[in-house]
Design a protein around this motif. Sequence first.
Motif, short mmCIF file in Angstrom:
data_model
loop_
_atom_site.label_atom_id
_atom_site.label_comp_id
_atom_site.label_asym_id
_atom_site.label_seq_id
_atom_site.Cartn_x
_atom_site.Cartn_y
_atom_site.Cartn_z
N GLY A 26 0.79 -1.24 0.00
CA GLY A 26 0.00 0.00 0.00
C GLY A 26 0.82 1.28 0.00
O GLY A 26 0.26 2.37 0.03
N GLU A 27 2.12 1.14 -0.05
CA GLU A 27 2.98 2.33 0.01
C GLU A 27 3.04 3.05 -1.35
O GLU A 27 2.97 2.43 -2.40
N PHE A 28 3.15 4.38 -1.29
CA PHE A 28 3.43 5.16 -2.49
C PHE A 28 4.92 5.53 -2.43
O PHE A 28 5.31 6.39 -1.66
N LEU A 29 5.72 4.80 -3.19
CA LEU A 29 7.16 5.04 -3.17
C LEU A 29 7.58 5.77 -4.43
O LEU A 29 7.23 5.36 -5.54
N VAL A 30 8.33 6.84 -4.28
CA VAL A 30 8.80 7.59 -5.45
C VAL A 30 10.30 7.39 -5.62
O VAL A 30 11.07 7.54 -4.67
N LEU A 31 10.70 7.02 -6.85
CA LEU A 31 12.11 6.99 -7.21
C LEU A 31 12.43 8.33 -7.85
O LEU A 31 11.89 8.66 -8.90
N LEU A 32 13.28 9.10 -7.18
CA LEU A 32 13.57 10.46 -7.62
C LEU A 32 15.04 10.60 -7.94
O LEU A 32 15.90 10.17 -7.17
N GLY A 33 15.34 11.21 -9.07
CA GLY A 33 16.74 11.45 -9.40
C GLY A 33 16.84 12.13 -10.75
O GLY A 33 15.86 12.16 -11.51
N SER A 34 18.02 12.67 -11.04
CA SER A 34 18.17 13.38 -12.31
C SER A 34 18.21 12.37 -13.45
O SER A 34 18.39 11.17 -13.24
N SER A 35 18.06 12.87 -14.65
CA SER A 35 17.98 12.03 -15.84
C SER A 35 19.23 11.15 -15.96
O SER A 35 20.34 11.62 -15.76
N GLY A 36 19.03 9.87 -16.24
CA GLY A 36 20.15 8.96 -16.45
C GLY A 36 20.64 8.26 -15.20
O GLY A 36 21.60 7.48 -15.25
N CYS A 37 19.98 8.47 -14.05
CA CYS A 37 20.49 7.88 -12.79
C CYS A 37 20.04 6.43 -12.63
O CYS A 37 20.50 5.75 -11.72
N GLY A 38 19.14 5.96 -13.48
CA GLY A 38 18.76 4.54 -13.43
C GLY A 38 17.36 4.26 -12.92
O GLY A 38 17.01 3.12 -12.63
N LYS A 39 16.51 5.29 -12.86
CA LYS A 39 15.15 5.12 -12.34
C LYS A 39 14.33 4.19 -13.23
O LYS A 39 13.73 3.23 -12.74
N LEU B 125 -6.43 8.97 -6.04
CA LEU B 125 -6.57 7.58 -6.49
C LEU B 125 -5.87 6.65 -5.51
O LEU B 125 -6.41 5.61 -5.13
N HIS B 126 -4.69 7.05 -5.07
CA HIS B 126 -3.96 6.20 -4.13
C HIS B 126 -4.66 6.15 -2.77
O HIS B 126 -4.76 5.09 -2.17
N ASN B 127 -5.18 7.29 -2.33
CA ASN B 127 -5.92 7.30 -1.06
C ASN B 127 -7.12 6.37 -1.12
O ASN B 127 -7.51 5.76 -0.14
N GLN B 128 -7.71 6.31 -2.32
CA GLN B 128 -8.93 5.53 -2.52
C GLN B 128 -8.63 4.04 -2.66
O GLN B 128 -9.30 3.21 -2.08
#
Length: 360
Positions: free
Chosen positions: A30-43, A180-183
Motif C-alpha cells: 500500500g505504500e506510495f514510493l517515489v524513485l527520484l533522481g536526475s535524468s540517467g540515474c537509473g530510475k 486515487l492512491h488514497n482511494q
Amino acid sequence: MANSVEIRNLDLSFGSVEVLKDLNLDIAEGEFLVLLGSSGCGKSTLLNCIAGLLEVTDGQIFIKGKNVTWAEPSERGIGMVFQSYALYPQMTVKGNLSFGLKNAKVPKAEIEERVARAAEILQIEPLLNRKPGALSGGQRQRVAIGRALVRDVNVFLFDEPLSNLDAKLRVDLRVELKRLHNQLNNTMIYVTHDQVEAMTLADRIAVMKSGKIMQLGSPDEIYNKPKNLYVADFIGSPSMNFLEGQLEGGTFKKGGVVLPMTGYQYVNPLQVTDRPVTIGIRPEHVVTGELAAKAPVQSEVTVDLVEPMGSDTLVWSTFEGNSFRFRMDGQAPVTNGDTIKIGIDPAKGSLFDTSSEDRL
Ligand SMILES: Nc1ncnc2c1ncn2[C@@H]1O[C@H](COP(=O)(O)OP(=O)(O)O)[C@@H](O)[C@H]1O
Ligand SMILES: [Mg+2]
C-alpha cells in the motif's frame, strides 16, 4: 506491515556499463514510493527490472513474497503507466481499456464491469467511445492509468507519467493520482525527476544518483534531514545556501560568519570533532523584519537580484562574500542594492563533513 516488493542486491549492466549496483529496497504493502533522481540515474532501469521488461544481471526481486526475478511481466501482477501513453490509436478508449482483459480471457460481463468502474474513478466515462487522437494529453494519460487500473494489479508502476503534460494539467493530474492512491491503497512505485511530484505524492522517497539510493525516507526526512550533500542540494527549490567553513568547538566559522550550533541535532553527538564542514541553510529558514531581530544570529546582506513570485519574493544576496538566497513577503518593497537585516537559526541548518559529504 508486509512487504509488497523486495529488491535484493540487484545489479544491472548494459554490456560493460553498470547501471544499478547492489541495490536493496523494500516497499511496503500500500505504500506510495517515489524513485527520484536526475535524468540517467537509473530510475527507469530499476522500474523496468521490477516490471520484468529487463533481465537483471544479478540479485532477486520479490513481489508479494514470491520470487519473480525470472517471471514473465504478465505473471508479476503489475500494471505499468509510461510517459508516452502507449495507447492503441485505432481502438476507442473502451477498446484500449478492455484489450488486456480480453487477451487474458476475462468473461465479458466482468470486463464491462471493470471498465465502467475504472472509467468512473478516472472520470473518463464520456470519452469511452472516442479514439486517442480525439483526446487531450491529460485525457490520454487518464486512459493509460485506467488500463492499469482495470487489471486489478498488486503493484502500479509509473514512469514519469506526467512529464508530457503542460504545467497546469500536471498539477491537476498529480492531485488526482494522490486521490486515487488514497482511494485504492495499492502499492505504487512512481518514477520522476520532479522533486515537487516526489514531495507531494510520496509516502517515502528514494533519492537516486548513479544507480544508487542516496537516501530513502519520508518527504519530511528527506527535506529536513538530508543524509548527505547531494540530497541536500537536490531537494528544495531554490536549493539550500551552502557555506564551506570550519567547525570549531561547536561553532561554524567562515571569515566573518560565526554560527553557534547550539541546539543542532547531530546524527551522532559523540563523534563530532572539529573539522572542515559545509553548512546548508534553506532559503525559508532565513528571516527578515521583526523576526530577524529575534533570531539567534543576525547579520546584514546586500541585495543582488529580486525575483517576484507573487505569493513571495525570492531575494538573491551577498552574505559576507557568499551568494545567499532567501524569501520575503510577496509585497515586500525590496530592490537591487538594498541592505537587509537577516536572521538565521543555525540549529535549523544541516551540517555536512566537507570531505565525506555526510550529514553530521
Ligand atoms: N538499453 C540500454 N543500453 C545501454 N545503456 C542504457 C540502456 N538503457 C539505459 N541505458 C543507460 O543507463 C543509464 C540509466 O538509464 P535510465 O534508467 O533510463 O535513467 P533514468 O530513467 O533515471 O533517466 C543511463 O546512463 C542510460 O544511458
Ligand atoms: Mg527514465
